[in-house]
Design a protein around this motif. Structure first.
Motif, PDB file in Angstrom:
ATOM      1  N   PHE A   1      13.220  -2.667 -10.859  1.00 44.31           N
ATOM      2  CA  PHE A   1      12.133  -3.589 -11.185  1.00 44.31           C
ATOM      3  C   PHE A   1      12.361  -4.947 -10.526  1.00 44.31           C
ATOM      4  CE2 PHE A   1      11.496  -0.997 -15.270  1.00 44.31           C
ATOM      5  CZ  PHE A   1      10.589  -0.171 -14.645  1.00 44.31           C
ATOM      6  N   ALA A   2      12.835  -4.920  -9.292  1.00 46.29           N
ATOM      7  CA  ALA A   2      13.034  -6.143  -8.518  1.00 46.29           C
ATOM      8  C   ALA A   2      11.757  -6.468  -7.756  1.00 46.29           C
ATOM      9  CB  ALA A   2      14.205  -5.981  -7.551  1.00 46.29           C
ATOM     10  N   PHE A   3      11.440  -7.749  -7.643  1.00 48.39           N
ATOM     11  CA  PHE A   3      10.243  -8.192  -6.946  1.00 48.39           C
ATOM     12  C   PHE A   3      10.618  -8.923  -5.665  1.00 48.39           C
ATOM     13  CE2 PHE A   3       8.728  -7.398 -11.147  1.00 48.39           C
ATOM     14  CZ  PHE A   3       7.418  -6.979 -10.985  1.00 48.39           C
ATOM     15  N   SER A   4       9.732  -8.827  -4.669  1.00 48.58           N
ATOM     16  CA  SER A   4       9.981  -9.485  -3.389  1.00 48.58           C
ATOM     17  C   SER A   4       9.825 -10.995  -3.504  1.00 48.58           C
ATOM     18  CB  SER A   4       9.019  -8.944  -2.321  1.00 48.58           C
ATOM     19  OG  SER A   4       9.123  -7.540  -2.215  1.00 48.58           O
ATOM     20  N   SER A   5       8.923 -11.445  -4.365  1.00 51.30           N
ATOM     21  CA  SER A   5       8.738 -12.876  -4.593  1.00 51.30           C
ATOM     22  C   SER A   5       8.105 -13.080  -5.960  1.00 51.30           C
ATOM     23  CB  SER A   5       7.860 -13.510  -3.504  1.00 51.30           C
ATOM     24  OG  SER A   5       6.563 -12.952  -3.514  1.00 51.30           O
ATOM     25  N   GLU A   6       8.245 -14.279  -6.471  1.00 51.10           N
ATOM     26  CA  GLU A   6       7.726 -14.572  -7.812  1.00 51.10           C
ATOM     27  C   GLU A   6       7.368 -16.045  -7.898  1.00 51.10           C
ATOM     28  OE1 GLU A   6       9.338 -14.394 -12.433  1.00 51.10           O
ATOM     29  OE2 GLU A   6      10.133 -13.006 -10.940  1.00 51.10           O
TER      30      GLU A   6
ATOM     31  N   ARG B   1       6.586  -6.160  -1.757  1.00 53.40           N
ATOM     32  CA  ARG B   1       6.207  -5.773  -0.410  1.00 53.40           C
ATOM     33  C   ARG B   1       6.700  -4.365  -0.105  1.00 53.40           C
ATOM     34  NH1 ARG B   1       3.735  -9.433   2.368  1.00 53.40           N
ATOM     35  NH2 ARG B   1       3.756 -11.584   1.630  1.00 53.40           N
ATOM     36  N   GLU B   2       6.231  -3.825   1.001  1.00 50.18           N
ATOM     37  CA  GLU B   2       6.521  -2.433   1.328  1.00 50.18           C
ATOM     38  C   GLU B   2       8.015  -2.154   1.368  1.00 50.18           C
ATOM     39  OE1 GLU B   2       5.416   0.925   4.706  1.00 50.18           O
ATOM     40  OE2 GLU B   2       4.574  -1.082   4.808  1.00 50.18           O
ATOM     41  N   GLN B   3       8.771  -3.044   2.014  1.00 53.14           N
ATOM     42  CA  GLN B   3      10.205  -2.810   2.134  1.00 53.14           C
ATOM     43  C   GLN B   3      10.925  -3.016   0.800  1.00 53.14           C
ATOM     44  OE1 GLN B   3       8.561  -5.257   3.572  1.00 53.14           O
ATOM     45  NE2 GLN B   3       9.604  -7.222   3.348  1.00 53.14           N
ATOM     46  N   GLY B   4      10.243  -3.615  -0.183  1.00 56.55           N
ATOM     47  CA  GLY B   4      10.860  -3.846  -1.488  1.00 56.55           C
ATOM     48  C   GLY B   4      10.478  -2.831  -2.536  1.00 56.55           C
ATOM     49  N   MET B   5       9.715  -1.782  -2.146  1.00 54.41           N
ATOM     50  CA  MET B   5       9.217  -0.835  -3.131  1.00 54.41           C
ATOM     51  C   MET B   5      10.348  -0.045  -3.792  1.00 54.41           C
ATOM     52  SD  MET B   5       6.284  -0.407  -4.420  1.00 54.41           S
ATOM     53  CE  MET B   5       5.201  -0.983  -3.110  1.00 54.41           C
ATOM     54  N   ARG B   6      11.334   0.346  -3.022  1.00 53.31           N
ATOM     55  CA  ARG B   6      12.445   1.106  -3.602  1.00 53.31           C
ATOM     56  C   ARG B   6      13.203   0.274  -4.641  1.00 53.31           C
ATOM     57  NH1 ARG B   6      14.987   5.771  -2.507  1.00 53.31           N
ATOM     58  NH2 ARG B   6      17.155   5.982  -3.173  1.00 53.31           N
TER      59      ARG B   6
ATOM     60  N   SER C   1       1.676  -3.748  12.177  1.00 53.55           N
ATOM     61  CA  SER C   1       2.788  -4.686  12.124  1.00 53.55           C
ATOM     62  C   SER C   1       3.976  -4.156  12.911  1.00 53.55           C
ATOM     63  CB  SER C   1       3.205  -4.921  10.668  1.00 53.55           C
ATOM     64  OG  SER C   1       2.132  -5.453   9.936  1.00 53.55           O
ATOM     65  N   GLN C   2       4.611  -5.033  13.678  1.00 50.91           N
ATOM     66  CA  GLN C   2       5.791  -4.603  14.421  1.00 50.91           C
ATOM     67  C   GLN C   2       6.994  -4.480  13.493  1.00 50.91           C
ATOM     68  OE1 GLN C   2       7.779  -6.957  17.220  1.00 50.91           O
ATOM     69  NE2 GLN C   2       7.565  -8.901  16.171  1.00 50.91           N
ATOM     70  N   ALA C   3       6.911  -5.058  12.296  1.00 50.37           N
ATOM     71  CA  ALA C   3       7.998  -4.967  11.324  1.00 50.37           C
ATOM     72  C   ALA C   3       7.417  -5.216   9.950  1.00 50.37           C
ATOM     73  CB  ALA C   3       9.088  -5.993  11.636  1.00 50.37           C
ATOM     74  N   ARG C   4       8.149  -4.801   8.905  1.00 52.21           N
ATOM     75  CA  ARG C   4       7.736  -5.055   7.527  1.00 52.21           C
ATOM     76  C   ARG C   4       8.223  -6.413   7.047  1.00 52.21           C
ATOM     77  NH1 ARG C   4       4.214  -1.525   8.653  1.00 52.21           N
ATOM     78  NH2 ARG C   4       4.814   0.653   8.468  1.00 52.21           N
ATOM     79  N   GLN C   5       8.813  -7.156   7.965  1.00 55.38           N
ATOM     80  CA  GLN C   5       9.348  -8.468   7.651  1.00 55.38           C
ATOM     81  C   GLN C   5       8.355  -9.544   8.100  1.00 55.38           C
ATOM     82  OE1 GLN C   5      12.098  -8.874   5.979  1.00 55.38           O
ATOM     83  NE2 GLN C   5      12.948  -6.803   6.021  1.00 55.38           N
ATOM     84  N   PRO C   6       8.667 -10.824   7.865  1.00 57.65           N
ATOM     85  CA  PRO C   6       7.706 -11.891   8.201  1.00 57.65           C
ATOM     86  C   PRO C   6       7.273 -11.954   9.653  1.00 57.65           C
ATOM     87  CG  PRO C   6       9.337 -12.723   6.670  1.00 57.65           C
ATOM     88  CD  PRO C   6       9.789 -11.349   7.052  1.00 57.65           C
ATOM     89  N   TRP C   7       8.122 -11.512  10.607  1.00 57.35           N
ATOM     90  CA  TRP C   7       7.686 -11.517  12.007  1.00 57.35           C
ATOM     91  C   TRP C   7       6.818 -10.295  12.252  1.00 57.35           C
ATOM     92  CZ3 TRP C   7       7.887 -15.863  14.350  1.00 57.35           C
ATOM     93  CH2 TRP C   7       8.948 -16.753  14.163  1.00 57.35           C
ATOM     94  N   ARG C   8       5.546 -10.393  11.886  1.00 62.86           N
ATOM     95  CA  ARG C   8       4.615  -9.263  11.972  1.00 62.86           C
ATOM     96  C   ARG C   8       3.904  -9.169  13.316  1.00 62.86           C
ATOM     97  NH1 ARG C   8       2.035  -7.375   6.822  1.00 62.86           N
ATOM     98  NH2 ARG C   8       0.229  -6.995   8.127  1.00 62.86           N
TER      99      ARG C   8
ATOM    100  N   ASP D   1       0.794  -1.224   0.000  1.00 60.98           N
ATOM    101  CA  ASP D   1       0.000   0.000   0.000  1.00 60.98           C
ATOM    102  C   ASP D   1       0.827   1.274   0.000  1.00 60.98           C
ATOM    103  OD1 ASP D   1       0.972  -0.138   2.554  1.00 60.98           O
ATOM    104  OD2 ASP D   1      -0.974  -0.241   3.540  1.00 60.98           O
ATOM    105  N   ASN D   2       2.127   1.188  -0.296  1.00 59.06           N
ATOM    106  CA  ASN D   2       2.926   2.407  -0.423  1.00 59.06           C
ATOM    107  C   ASN D   2       3.423   2.621  -1.841  1.00 59.06           C
ATOM    108  OD1 ASN D   2       4.662   0.174  -0.198  1.00 59.06           O
ATOM    109  ND2 ASN D   2       6.347   1.422   0.560  1.00 59.06           N
ATOM    110  N   LEU D   3       2.738   2.009  -2.812  1.00 59.28           N
ATOM    111  CA  LEU D   3       3.115   2.225  -4.214  1.00 59.28           C
ATOM    112  C   LEU D   3       2.839   3.663  -4.622  1.00 59.28           C
ATOM    113  CD1 LEU D   3       3.980   1.209  -7.020  1.00 59.28           C
ATOM    114  CD2 LEU D   3       1.607   0.511  -7.406  1.00 59.28           C
TER     115      LEU D   3
END
Length: 865
Positions: free
Chosen positions: A541-546, A530-535, A660-667, A497-499
């Motif tokens: 044009f890198a993706f967080s997962s595919e 994901r949010e941390q991967g937007m930059r 979320s406490q973090a933008r990583q998997p431990w939310r 949601d930060n696109l």
């Protein structure tokens, strides 16, 4: 401001530099690579500098299309290359004293690629001739960010986005200063909407005059920018018929424009600026918050526009040239039309400029209800086709009030759009119905696709930005079924949601083309940012997962187009009952405005009889074995607007962080609340139903890798909604099986309890061991195949798990590749046996247990595959 930036904004008369022998000797090399005619500019002026030769891929000549610059030097070759940075050419040749240095322009500093005597340099260029062609270098700047096979060692694809952003910021500051100058001179207090529109239009047309002058467009070169009437008249003439001319300005309006024009006159040269930079001005300066909300305006990020258009590039080339009509409904400032124009021009570059101009005018079509957005779109397209005048097919009006969408879609072969996302509303639907127009969808994005996709001709391609709800909600089912029936879907990409800079939408991009139905086994690329991967996406044009998934998975009753991370795990758990079968899950209470700070300051030990103990303090820095600071709330709603799930329970419950406490998997950060406090909406309460797992067991579950992975994979939002948690799969097992989780949870809490004076202070290793034991007990209940459990736990590799009392960054040691359930890996017997093997690899008889476990793992290695 640095000297380089001062130069970029200064004006200068061109000097003839191509007569320098060393420079002239490189001109034939440029011609041999394809830079001749309109692709080669001699004595290119930008700022205070004049560069002898610049090769471009196409017109317009700007930093988007610049490929190679040849620059004369006064002795410092690197400084000379650096001074050419704002031209945008990724390659700079600097000849001096019989040597030619080839510099690669990077965003930070130029890097030397080669240095050779002139004769050797000719041969060296010959070796790279194909890679140095205008199309090759341009693709290296653009499509190479998507298609890595087109990358060139001497082209930095990250330079162009940076130049666009920097130029956009400069234009933004200038436009803001001009608007402020006008409003200050008018002295009319808060301007009306119409006055503001008039100011915006005047400023933008003055800016247009400045840019057209700097780009040496006939009719503007001798223009006096300090005289606004003449500048506006020149722009009106250039825009031509069909554009409302600006009304004459008199009195204080004239004086205010003169103040703004004086700022333009001293702003320097914008000769290298590309029209794409106007998107920054549109988003940051001219679209107000109220207008954005009213019209659903969310300027499409240039990086996303580039990605979609260049992702479609190969398909566009397959469309016959005469059929390459581009349509952008709800075009706003026309970002897609602008990007598509560059592709059309690139593929049409063999024709003369007049033919290309006529071709582009007849093949680019936009539809937009907002007149000022069309004003910016018109300027953008005009700048993309200098020196030709306006004449673009940009139509006004409500796209839903007629059959305009249907007719345009039937004609086009390239559909590109970021439609408005807001709902119509009951009143709007009634107004349409009175006008004889039927609106079948609730949201404008869905309605737009329902009116366009069915009418696209065969082989037509599309790239659209939509709200993520369109991938699965009921109202968009007809759209998805149409896509699956009549289209090849190449890609579905979802974004956090930060696109958008101004907006919190979770969006998706759909890319495909119309053709006969594909086999259900065809692959669809599903990508996620994901949010941390937007930059990383915006820059590379890198993706967080595919994932590459089979089309058949979408062809079912709901045509759901979503694919979660760890998809195999959630598919395996699909038949498990949801958490809502075992507990109530609701967000906490909303406090009255202004009461939060007051409530937080209250002392817990001064609670009146009419109040209940409560937790409203933040949880940052609080460990999962603790509770945030206690306070109290009045039961009579003096403090509370809506209680929801935040009422005082008085029995054990689990509190979970809402944000979320973090933008990583431990939310998730879950707290065991034995007293059952009232809580505010910073928390979600999980309260066990009767005869179900206890609150302590649920606390262990909600802190587990299962719960955190589920929350992470199921949402790109910053908040974890109670509706999402309710749907989390939970095993239906006996109460005795839950006792193992309770015992492990109690051991961990006792280990870290500040009231536990009977035991020594635990060390980090002991805390980690206790936490691993708790996670293992939860995973045993789920009984995942070892391969899937390993896939789940690998999600957390290298990710810090905060608030657990120890340094926790993963489950397995480096190099451990076996598929083993966690409870076996942490077992004391396995640990000892593994140590024995490490100590003496020549005594396998001492590690029978390890071999037994590994054999069991091998037997189940293909489970779930």
């Amino acid at each position: 401001m640095s000297q380089r930036r001062v130069a970029f904004f200064s004006e200068s008369s061109p000097a003839v530099l191509t007569a320098i022998p060393e420079v002239a000797a490189l001109k034939p090399l440029l011609a041999a690579c394809g830079y001749r005619g309109s692709r080669l500019k001699q004595d290119y002026v930008f700022g205070t500098a004049t560069v002898p030769l610049v090769g471009f891929a196409t017109k317009p000549w700007d930093f988007d299309s610049a490929c190679i610059a040849v620059a004369a030097t006064n002795g410092d070759s690197k400084a000379t290359a650096r001074s050419c940075r704002d031209i945008g050419a990724p390659i700079v040749w600097v000849p001096h004293h019989g040597i030619v240095e080839w510099w690669v322009q990077h965003s930070a500093e130029p890097v030397l690629f080669a240095s050779k005597p002139l004769a050797e340099f000719r041969a060296f260029v010959g070796e790279h001739k194909a890679q140095l062609s205008p199309l090759s270098v341009y693709r290296g700047k653009t499509i190479a960010r998507i298609d890595k096979s087109r990358q060139l060692d001497f082209v930095d694809a990250g330079l162009l986005p940076l130049l666009r952003e920097q130029a956009g910021e400069k234009l933004h500051r200038l436009v803001e200063e001009m608007i402020c100058a006008i409003l200050r001179e008018l002295g009319c207090g808060e301007p009306t909407k119409e006055e503001l529109r008039r100011v915006f239009t005047a400023v933008f047309r003055l800016l247009a005059a400045k840019i057209l002058k700097d780009k040496a467009v006939p009719g503007f070169t001798s223009l006096d920018l300090s005289e606004p009437s003449g500048a506006l008249a020149a722009v009106n003439k250039h825009y031509g018929a069909g554009v409302t001319p600006h009304a004459p300005f008199r009195g204080k309006w004239r004086r205010s424009l003169e103040a703004a024009a004086s700022l333009l006159a001293g702003a320097g040269s914008f000769s290298t600026v590309s029209p794409e930079t106007l998107a920054y001005v549109y988003e940051h300066t001219l679209v107000t918050k109220s207008l954005r909300k009213k019209l659903g305006i969310h300027a499409t990020p240039p990086s996303l526009v580039d990605y979609i258009v260049w992702r479609l590039y190969d398909w566009i080339r397959e469309i016959p040239e005469e059929h390459r009509h581009v349509f952008e409904p709800a075009c706003g400032h026309a970002p897609f039309l602008l990007s598509a124009m560059r592709v059309l021009r690139l593929e049409k570059s063999g024709d003369g400029e007049d033919e290309v101009h006529e071709y582009l005018k007849s093949h680019v079509h936009g539809l937009e209800i907002d007149d000022f957005a069309r004003e910016i779109a018109r300027l953008s397209l005009t700048l993309a086709d200098v020196p030709n005048p306006n004449g673009w097919d940009l139509r006004g009006g409500d796209m839903f009030a007629s059959d305009a969408l249907k007719m345009a879609a039937a004609r086009c072969r390239i559909l590109l759009s970021n439609p408005p996302y807001e709902e119509f509303g009951a009143g709007a639907k009634q107004d349409y119905a009175k006008a004889g127009v039927s609106i079948t969808a609730d949201t404008k994005s869905t309605e737009m696709l329902l009116r366009t996709l069915p009418h696209l001709p065969p082989e037509a391609v599309f790239g659209v930005v939509v709200p993520q709800g369109l991938l699965h909600d009921a109202e968009s089912k007809a759209v998805r079924e149409r896509l699956l029936a009549d289209f090849e879907i190449a890609e579905i990409s979802v974004f956090a949601d930060n696109l958008f800079e101004h907006g919190d939408h979770e969006t998706a991009v759909l890319i495909g083309r119309r053709q006969a139905r594909e086999a259900d086994g065809a692959a669809v690329r599903f990508r996620r940012v994901r949010e941390q991967g937007m930059r990383a996406f915006k820059e590379h044009f890198a993706f967080s997962s595919e994932h590459a998934v089979r089309r058949r998975r979408f062809v079912d009753g709901s045509a759901d187009l979503r694919v979660r991370d760890l998809d195999a795990v959630w598919s395996y758990l699909a038949d498990f009952p949801p958490l809502s079968s075992f507990a109530t899950v609701r967000q906490g209470a909303s406090l009255h405005t202004g009461r939060q700070a007051l409530v937080e300051k209250r002392s817990a030990n001064k609670r009146p009889a009419s109040a209940v103990p409560a937790i409203v303090a933040r949880y940052k820095g609080v460990g999962i074995w603790q509770l945030p600071r206690e306070t109290w709330l009045y039961k009579d709603r003096r403090d509370v607007l809506h209680w929801r799930g935040g009422t005082f329970a008085g029995t054990p419950q689990v509190l979970i962080n809402y944000a979320s406490q973090a933008r990583q998997p431990w939310r998730l950060k879950a707290f065991y609340d034995q007293a059952g406090h009232a809580v505010n909406n910073k928390y979600t309460t999980v309260r066990p139903l009767q005869s179900q797992p206890s609150a302590l067991a649920l606390w262990g579950l909600m802190n587990s890798p299962i719960a955190n992975a589920f929350a992470h994979c199921a949402s790109l939002k910053r908040h974890t909604f109670d509706g999402l948690l309710k749907s989390m799969p939970v095993p239906r097992v006996t109460a005795e099986r839950w006792q193992g989780v309770e015992a492990a949870a109690n051991s961990y809490l006792m280990l870290l309890s500040s009231d536990n004076f009977m035991r020594p202070i635990p060390d980090a290793r002991g805390i980690r061991g206790s936490l691993l034991a708790l996670d293992a007990e939860v995973l045993k209940l789920y009984d995942l195949p070892p391969r899937l459990e390993r896939e789940l736990l690998d999600l957390f590799t290298g990710v810090e798990r905060k608030g657990v009392g120890c340094d926790f960054r993963g489950y397995y040691p480096a190099g451990f590749t076996s598929y083993l359930p966690l409870h076996l890996v942490i077992a004391e017997r396995f640990q000892q046996a593994a140590a024995d093997v490490t100590a003496d690899r020549f005594k396998p008889s001492e590690s029978d247990y390890v071999r037994e476990v590994l054999a069991a793992a091998a037997a189940t290695r293909t489970d779930g595959e």
